[in-house]
Each structure stands twice: as structure tokens, then as C-alpha cells.
Design a protein around this motif. Sequence first.
Motif, mmCIF file in Angstrom:
data_model
loop_
_atom_site.group_PDB
_atom_site.id
_atom_site.type_symbol
_atom_site.label_atom_id
_atom_site.label_comp_id
_atom_site.label_asym_id
_atom_site.label_seq_id
_atom_site.Cartn_x
_atom_site.Cartn_y
_atom_site.Cartn_z
ATOM 1 N N GLU A 209 0.826 -1.200 0.000
ATOM 2 C CA GLU A 209 0.000 0.000 0.000
ATOM 3 C C GLU A 209 0.866 1.258 0.000
ATOM 4 N N GLY A 210 0.426 2.264 -0.725
ATOM 5 C CA GLY A 210 1.163 3.522 -0.745
ATOM 6 C C GLY A 210 0.946 4.285 -2.040
ATOM 7 N N THR A 211 1.662 5.390 -2.160
ATOM 8 C CA THR A 211 1.617 6.224 -3.355
ATOM 9 C C THR A 211 2.940 6.108 -4.085
ATOM 10 N N TYR A 212 2.880 5.854 -5.387
ATOM 11 C CA TYR A 212 4.083 5.588 -6.178
ATOM 12 C C TYR A 212 4.201 6.563 -7.344
ATOM 13 N N LEU A 213 5.424 7.014 -7.595
ATOM 14 C CA LEU A 213 5.754 7.664 -8.852
ATOM 15 C C LEU A 213 5.881 6.550 -9.881
ATOM 16 N N THR A 214 5.151 6.670 -10.982
ATOM 17 C CA THR A 214 5.123 5.614 -11.991
ATOM 18 C C THR A 214 5.796 6.106 -13.268
ATOM 19 N N LEU A 215 6.731 5.321 -13.782
ATOM 20 C CA LEU A 215 7.513 5.714 -14.956
ATOM 21 C C LEU A 215 7.403 4.670 -16.055
ATOM 22 N N ARG A 216 7.232 5.147 -17.280
ATOM 23 C CA ARG A 216 7.271 4.294 -18.464
ATOM 24 C C ARG A 216 7.749 5.149 -19.631
ATOM 25 N N PRO A 217 8.216 4.521 -20.712
ATOM 26 C CA PRO A 217 8.596 5.317 -21.885
ATOM 27 C C PRO A 217 7.391 6.078 -22.433
ATOM 28 N N SER A 218 7.627 7.261 -22.959
ATOM 29 C CA SER A 218 6.560 8.014 -23.617
ATOM 30 C C SER A 218 6.207 7.323 -24.931
ATOM 31 N N PHE A 219 4.932 7.164 -25.204
ATOM 32 C CA PHE A 219 4.498 6.558 -26.457
ATOM 33 C C PHE A 219 4.481 7.564 -27.603
ATOM 34 N N GLY A 220 4.557 8.859 -27.267
ATOM 35 C CA GLY A 220 4.430 9.866 -28.307
ATOM 36 C C GLY A 220 5.705 10.619 -28.634
ATOM 37 N N GLU A 221 6.730 10.524 -27.775
ATOM 38 C CA GLU A 221 7.971 11.281 -27.991
ATOM 39 C C GLU A 221 9.173 10.386 -27.715
ATOM 40 N N ALA B 41 8.047 1.169 -14.050
ATOM 41 C CA ALA B 41 8.649 1.149 -12.717
ATOM 42 C C ALA B 41 7.799 1.970 -11.759
ATOM 43 N N PHE B 42 7.671 1.476 -10.536
ATOM 44 C CA PHE B 42 6.964 2.180 -9.469
ATOM 45 C C PHE B 42 7.975 2.520 -8.367
ATOM 46 N N ILE B 43 8.023 3.782 -7.975
ATOM 47 C CA ILE B 43 8.936 4.230 -6.927
ATOM 48 C C ILE B 43 8.118 4.861 -5.804
ATOM 49 N N PRO B 44 8.317 4.451 -4.545
ATOM 50 C CA PRO B 44 7.587 5.096 -3.454
ATOM 51 C C PRO B 44 7.763 6.616 -3.516
ATOM 52 N N MET B 45 6.673 7.329 -3.445
ATOM 53 C CA MET B 45 6.727 8.772 -3.613
ATOM 54 C C MET B 45 7.623 9.448 -2.588
ATOM 55 N N HIS B 46 7.688 8.885 -1.390
ATOM 56 C CA HIS B 46 8.507 9.515 -0.350
ATOM 57 C C HIS B 46 9.999 9.440 -0.667
ATOM 58 N N ALA B 47 10.370 8.558 -1.604
ATOM 59 C CA ALA B 47 11.787 8.410 -1.951
ATOM 60 C C ALA B 47 12.233 9.410 -3.019
ATOM 61 N N ILE B 48 11.288 10.132 -3.602
ATOM 62 C CA ILE B 48 11.606 11.088 -4.657
ATOM 63 C C ILE B 48 11.315 12.510 -4.182
ATOM 64 N N LYS B 49 12.330 13.341 -4.177
ATOM 65 C CA LYS B 49 12.156 14.730 -3.771
ATOM 66 C C LYS B 49 11.724 15.556 -4.978
ATOM 67 N N ASP B 50 10.657 16.335 -4.783
ATOM 68 C CA ASP B 50 10.146 17.209 -5.847
ATOM 69 C C ASP B 50 9.887 16.423 -7.137
ATOM 70 N N ALA B 51 9.058 15.382 -7.017
ATOM 71 C CA ALA B 51 8.745 14.551 -8.183
ATOM 72 C C ALA B 51 8.075 15.377 -9.279
ATOM 73 N N ALA B 52 8.513 15.153 -10.510
ATOM 74 C CA ALA B 52 7.938 15.835 -11.669
ATOM 75 C C ALA B 52 7.039 14.859 -12.409
ATOM 76 N N PHE B 53 5.903 15.354 -12.881
ATOM 77 C CA PHE B 53 4.947 14.513 -13.597
ATOM 78 C C PHE B 53 4.806 15.001 -15.033
ATOM 79 N N GLY B 54 4.206 14.152 -15.855
ATOM 80 C CA GLY B 54 3.976 14.507 -17.244
ATOM 81 C C GLY B 54 4.997 13.877 -18.165
ATOM 82 N N ARG B 55 5.178 14.470 -19.334
ATOM 83 C CA ARG B 55 6.157 13.973 -20.305
ATOM 84 C C ARG B 55 7.507 14.607 -19.990
ATOM 85 N N ILE B 56 8.463 13.767 -19.555
ATOM 86 C CA ILE B 56 9.778 14.241 -19.132
ATOM 87 C C ILE B 56 10.752 14.071 -20.297
#
Length: 256
Positions: free
Chosen positions: A105-117, A211-226
Motif C-alpha cells: 500500500e502507498g503512493t508511487y511515482l510511476t515511470l514508463r517510456p513516452s508513447f508519443g515522444e 517502474a513504481f517508486i515510493p513517492m517519499h523516496a523522490i524529492k520534488d517529483a515531476a509529472f507529465g512527459r519528461i
Amino acid sequence: MLVSEKQLTSEQSRVVAVTVREEIARRRMSRQQLADEARISISTLEKALSGRRPFTLATTIRLEEALGVALRKAEAKSIGPVVIEAGVAPDELGAYARRSVKWIEGTYLTLRPSFGEPGAIYAYRTDIAWDDGQSSLVFREGERLDSDFSQFGSVAVPNQSGHVYLVTNRHGQYRLITVSRPTITGEMHGILTTLLAGRGSHLTPIAAPIAFIPMHAIKDAAFGRIAADHVSHAVYRTVLKRTVDEPFAMFLPGRD
């Protein structure tokens, strides 16, 4: 009826099953290993744990000896009114008790390759939590650029495979994420299989590392197309690259 063949009541069997599943999860042992140590068939164990067959006194005693825990104390407590602290997930999701999967249980930063860029990484949030109404873990996505495509669904945690499955089923249309159980740092890596939306109503099956990373492990998480020039891109790429490099998942080339 012989004493060894005496069956526990359905409520007593349910409480014993919860305790056995928790012990299996805590010790990270397989059901086959427990069946072997208890000198019972894997079929008997599976049917009892899923509720398809009540536990017998003989089976319960053998499991007590194998696990070194007093299961009959657990079932004795069930004679009176029972308050289920967390519930048990349906068999089709792995028949897990909440306490045995609480670490997911928890909140995760979720990362995958962009399908559009090409080269970009798509980042969003996934929340995994227990749902009392469904009596299972559920997940819900957020912080997606394409919010109309945000997914939610059930979480399966079968003991046999040692993996976690995030399953979306909308009117028979499935999206599946298969990831490893959390590493020591809490990360989960695996494969996303979904449909890529093209022009009009055209949809194409696609698979990608995730990949799923616990949100507390990432400082100032950025969302969207990176994109490649984003300050977070190098860190996100390193994490996502682990999925294939270690490997948590494999992608086979097509045959000629």
C-alpha cells in the motif's frame, strides 16, 4: 467419524486460512514448500486456503507442526463474534489477507517510456490502497497529462508467481501491469501491456517497461512527459533502465 477426519466449521476454517496465508507471506515460502513440510498434498492445501474445502483437524495439526504456530488457538477465537481487521481478497486475486500485503500500500511515482515522444519518459502517480467494499487492494492513477485515460482497477498478489498484477477490466477490455514485489527500497519493476490509441478508433497492442517508486523516496517529483533536457530525466531514466538491465522483465526480439 474419526477424530483425524473431523472438519472445522466454515468460520474456523476461514480464520485458520487467514493465519496460514499470513505466515506464508511473512516467511516468503511457497505453498508447495509448506505442503511438503506439513506432509499434505498441495491440492488439499490450495482448496482449504481458497475456502473450497474446510480444514480437517489432522491437516490443521500438521500445519501447526510445520509452521510452529498455534492455529487451533486462532480458530478457537472465532467461535464468538468475529471482527475482521482487514478482510481477505477473493481467490481470483490471490486470496491474500490485508496484513500480508500492507507493505504494498502507498503512493508511487510511476515511470514508463513516452508513447508519443522518442527518448522521453512519461511520469504519473499511482495509489495502491485497500478497499473494504471489494475486500482487496485497488489502484488508481493520477497526475496524468491525458487524464481521460487514467486507469483504476484491482490488484492481484498470488503467492505462486511472486509478482504483483494491476488489472484493469472495462467491459472485457484489459490492461495489465505485471511487476516484481517491492525491492528493499520499495521499488517495483515490470511490464505494462496495453493498447496504443492511434488515429480515429485505431488501437494497437503495445508493451513497455514500467517502474513504481515510493513517492517519499523522490524529492520534488515531476509529472507529465519528461523530455531528455528535463532536470529529472537522468534520474528517471536510470530507474526505468533497471527494469530491463537487471532484468526484472525481458523483451524478446521478433524472429526473422
